[in-house]
Design a protein around this motif. Structure first.
Motif, short mmCIF file in Angstrom:
data_model
loop_
_atom_site.label_atom_id
_atom_site.label_comp_id
_atom_site.label_asym_id
_atom_site.label_seq_id
_atom_site.Cartn_x
_atom_site.Cartn_y
_atom_site.Cartn_z
N LYS A 1 0.81 -1.21 0.00
CA LYS A 1 0.00 0.00 0.00
C LYS A 1 0.84 1.27 0.00
N ASP A 2 1.88 1.24 0.85
CA ASP A 2 2.71 2.44 0.97
C ASP A 2 3.42 2.74 -0.34
N PHE A 3 3.90 1.66 -0.98
CA PHE A 3 4.57 1.85 -2.26
C PHE A 3 3.59 2.40 -3.31
N ALA A 4 2.36 1.86 -3.30
CA ALA A 4 1.34 2.31 -4.27
C ALA A 4 1.09 3.80 -4.10
N GLU A 5 1.04 4.25 -2.86
CA GLU A 5 0.80 5.67 -2.60
C GLU A 5 1.99 6.51 -3.04
N TYR A 6 3.16 6.01 -2.72
CA TYR A 6 4.40 6.71 -3.07
C TYR A 6 4.52 6.87 -4.59
N LEU A 7 4.23 5.76 -5.28
CA LEU A 7 4.33 5.76 -6.74
C LEU A 7 3.31 6.71 -7.36
N ARG A 8 2.08 6.64 -6.84
CA ARG A 8 1.03 7.51 -7.39
C ARG A 8 1.38 8.98 -7.19
N SER A 9 1.86 9.32 -5.98
CA SER A 9 2.22 10.71 -5.71
C SER A 9 3.33 11.16 -6.64
N SER A 10 4.28 10.28 -6.85
CA SER A 10 5.40 10.61 -7.72
C SER A 10 4.91 10.89 -9.13
N PHE A 11 4.05 10.01 -9.63
CA PHE A 11 3.54 10.20 -11.00
C PHE A 11 2.62 11.42 -11.09
N ALA A 12 1.86 11.65 -10.01
CA ALA A 12 0.99 12.83 -10.01
C ALA A 12 1.84 14.10 -10.09
N ARG A 13 2.99 14.06 -9.42
CA ARG A 13 3.84 15.25 -9.44
C ARG A 13 4.43 15.48 -10.83
N SER A 14 4.49 14.43 -11.62
CA SER A 14 4.97 14.61 -13.00
C SER A 14 3.99 15.43 -13.82
N MET A 15 2.76 15.59 -13.29
CA MET A 15 1.79 16.46 -13.97
C MET A 15 1.92 17.90 -13.47
N GLY A 16 2.95 18.14 -12.65
CA GLY A 16 3.20 19.51 -12.19
C GLY A 16 2.37 19.89 -10.99
N LEU A 17 1.89 18.89 -10.24
CA LEU A 17 1.08 19.19 -9.07
C LEU A 17 1.97 19.22 -7.83
N SER A 18 1.78 20.27 -7.01
CA SER A 18 2.59 20.40 -5.81
C SER A 18 2.10 19.42 -4.74
N LYS A 19 2.93 19.20 -3.73
CA LYS A 19 2.54 18.34 -2.61
C LYS A 19 1.30 18.91 -1.91
N GLU A 20 1.27 20.25 -1.85
CA GLU A 20 0.13 20.91 -1.19
C GLU A 20 -1.18 20.58 -1.94
N MET A 21 -1.15 20.67 -3.26
CA MET A 21 -2.35 20.35 -4.05
C MET A 21 -2.74 18.89 -3.86
N LEU A 22 -1.75 18.04 -3.75
CA LEU A 22 -2.04 16.61 -3.65
C LEU A 22 -2.61 16.22 -2.28
N ARG A 23 -2.58 17.16 -1.34
CA ARG A 23 -3.20 16.88 -0.04
C ARG A 23 -4.70 17.20 -0.05
N LYS A 24 -5.16 17.84 -1.12
CA LYS A 24 -6.57 18.29 -1.16
C LYS A 24 -7.50 17.16 -1.62
N PRO A 25 -8.79 17.31 -1.28
CA PRO A 25 -9.76 16.38 -1.86
C PRO A 25 -9.82 16.57 -3.38
N ILE A 26 -10.28 15.56 -4.08
CA ILE A 26 -10.27 15.61 -5.54
C ILE A 26 -11.69 15.56 -6.11
N VAL A 27 -11.94 16.46 -7.06
CA VAL A 27 -13.19 16.41 -7.82
C VAL A 27 -12.85 16.03 -9.26
N GLY A 28 -13.35 14.88 -9.68
CA GLY A 28 -13.19 14.48 -11.08
C GLY A 28 -14.15 15.27 -11.95
N ILE A 29 -13.73 15.53 -13.17
CA ILE A 29 -14.62 16.23 -14.13
C ILE A 29 -14.65 15.38 -15.40
#
Ligand code: FES
Length: 567
Positions: free
Chosen positions: A17-45
């Protein structure tokens, strides 16, 4: 955010689980998202823009406006694509793909890490598909529609897709309009972004989404190009964020009561016959079923209050300016369940408490002065349609309501195309045109129920005839047309037994459609019925195996709440 929410929601399975979260965060940051943004709730569109969907041309600015609302309310917007269904770009018919889009929507909403979702649709099948998907995924959802087109102009006359498309085409077939003019009109029927400009299926479904409570109050009729449409998009984003902290699930909003309210509005706006199938499918996802008898009761009690094409004069831009769904709901308030709740958390009774400052009574009539006393749509029954058929009485010719006539049978869509304009076709004005083989299993239930008046009769001045089929009809069409005959001929329904020259009786008064042939003879003929050879592979094979008949909304058996396999 707690562990299961935001970017940490629904982690990919790697066994760690921890690795899955780590990997996802890493890949999400490749979209230019800051750690602060990644702590927020997410609304899909869910974005459904496509080079094959003119009705969704404004998708980029709608996504931007929803994102703005989400960000301003403190969450992270994440647009994602799903299937898009542009009505006139799909073969054999968009109806075949509605369930595919609903599955796509449901699964992508469920599979991806979002705490709430805004679904943006508009064209006929997209909003039903999204509502079906939302009902099944059952996470906080706001439905946003793209909004209707504005009208065009031709020689001083207003034109709107697609009732006027049909009117002009009918005149052209009757020899009243020349080729040159019809070519000019082609460029003037659909001149802005947005869905069809009349109370067709898209507009009806927008009104239904608002009445169910899945869209923002007041948002159904805002034209696609109006600045208010973007404001509604921004508010939809904000509302989705509110739903994360104050969850109201689709299953709490789409209830038997809100579905009945939606059927009431469908009658009051004299909406599309297709909406009956779609609303039935949405409700079926939550185990809600409104019987035909109740539908007819709602229709008989609810007058048509809106004077819009295809049955009246106005267009959706007039409906918006006149007061929209809010004005309709106030007129039929005494018939509604007022304790339903919408995505904003508001109870319907409270929403309708303040009176509207002005309503254009040329477009939206008072309850006591309706366009017609009864709802536009009824269900028919009879030996030819034991499970029911649908009739849009508001768009039909009253002089044909009680008709007995000779059946002129077309065995399928190809047969119709081949013979309808044959000068030797044995047909006269009082006959009843019958189309078989256009039901959900046989043909995907295309909008072929609006059988063209044979050219030789059209040129002789015949404007309408009784036409019956297991097909659907465009919400923008009109005529004395019996649709959705169930079970369909392709499933061995009694429609398959009709033969050329048989007598058929339509009685709107009795809500019946009957084949005047002895029961035993019908049974003998059906004994010769041979099941169709269907597709062997791919989605179409799945579709033909699983699609249900119109009274079940043409949903797939395994997608309904019970998930029970078709017999
Ligand atoms: Fe999209 Fe009519 S073609 S709403």
């Amino acid at each position: 955010m707690s562990e299961e929410h935001g970017i940490r929601g629904g982690l990919t399975n790697y066994g760690d689980k921890d690795f899955a979260e780590y990997l996802r965060s890493s890949f999400a940051r490749s979209m230019g998202l800051s750690k602060e943004m990644l702590r927020k709730p997410i609304v899909g569109i869910a974005e459904t823009g496509s080079g094959f969907n003119n009705c969704h041309r404004t998708m980029p600015e709608l996504v931007e406006a929803v994102s703005r609302g989400v960000l301003a309310a403190g969450a992270l917007p994440r647009p994602f694509p799903t299937t898009s269904l542009g009505e006139v770009f799909l073969n054999p018919t968009s109806m075949v793909y509605r369930n595919l889009m609903s599955m796509d929507t449901e699964e992508m909403v469920r599979a991806q890490p979002m705490d709430a979702v805004v679904l943006i649709g508009g064209c006929d099948k997209t909003v039903p598909a999204q509502l079906m998907g939302a009902a099944s995924a059952n996470i906080p959802t706001v439905q946003l529609v793209t909004g209707p087109m504005m009208t065009g102009r031709h020689r001083g006359e207003r034109l709107g897709a697609c009732t006027d498309c049909r009117q002009f085409w009918g005149k052209y077939r009757a020899g009243e309009v020349e080729r040159e003019e019809i070519d000019v009109v082609e460029g003037r029927l659909a001149t802005t972004a947005g869905t069809c400009a009349v109370m067709g299926t898209a507009s009806t479904m927008a009104c239904i989404a608002e009445t169910l409570g899945m869209s923002l109050p007041g948002s159904a009729a805002i034209p696609a190009v109006h600045s208010d449409r973007l404001v509604a998009a921004e508010f939809s984003g904000k509302t989705a964020v509110d739903l994360i902290t104050n969850p109201r699930l689709p299953s709490e909003i789409i209830t038997e009561k809100s579905v009945e309210n939606a059927f009431r509005v469908l009658m009051a706006v004299s909406g599309s016959t297709n909406a009956i199938v779609h609303l039935t499918a949405v409700a079926g996802r939550l185990g809600i079923r409104i019987p035909n008898a109740r539908l007819n009761q709602i229709s008989d009690e609810t007058p048509v209050l809106v004077d819009l094409k295809p049955v009246g004069d106005g267009y959706m831009e007039d409906f918006f300016a006149a007061g929209g769904v809010g004005a309709i709901l106030r007129e039929i308030r005494h018939l509604l369940h007022l304790d339903t709740v919408d995505v904003t958390g508001q109870v319907l009774g409270d929403r309708l408490e303040p009176e509207m400052d002005w309503v254009d009574r040329r477009v939206i009539r008072e309850f006591e002065k309706p366009v017609s006393d009864q709802g536009g749509l009824i269900s028919l029954k009879g030996n030819i349609a034991p499970d029911g058929a649908i009739f849009k009485r508001a768009a039909a010719t009253p002089a044909l309501f009680e008709t007995e006539g000779r059946a002129i049978v077309f065995e399928g869509l190809q047969d119709l195309a081949k013979r309808v304009d044959d000068p030797d076709l044995d047909i006269k004005a009082g006959d009843i045109m019958v189309l078989k083989g256009a039901g959900p299993i046989a043909a995907g239930m295309p909008e072929a129920g609006y059988l063209p008046i044979p050219k030789k009769l059209a040129r002789a001045g015949v404007k309408d005839m009784v036409r019956i089929s297991d097909a659907r009809m465009s919400g923008t069409a009109f005529g004395t047309i019996v649709l959705h005959i169930s079970p369909e001929a392709g499933a061995g329904g009694p429609l398959a037994a009709v033969r050329n020259g048989d007598r058929i009786r339509l009685s709107v008064k009795d809500k019946s459609i009957n084949l005047l042939v002895p029961d035993q003879q019908i049974a003998n003929r059906l004994g010769e019925f041979a099941p169709l050879e269907g597709h062997k592979r791919g989605y179409r094979a799945l579709y033909e195996r699983a699609v249900l008949q119109a009274p079940d909304g043409c949903d797939f058996d395994f997608l309904t709440q019970s998930g029970k396999t078709r017999k």
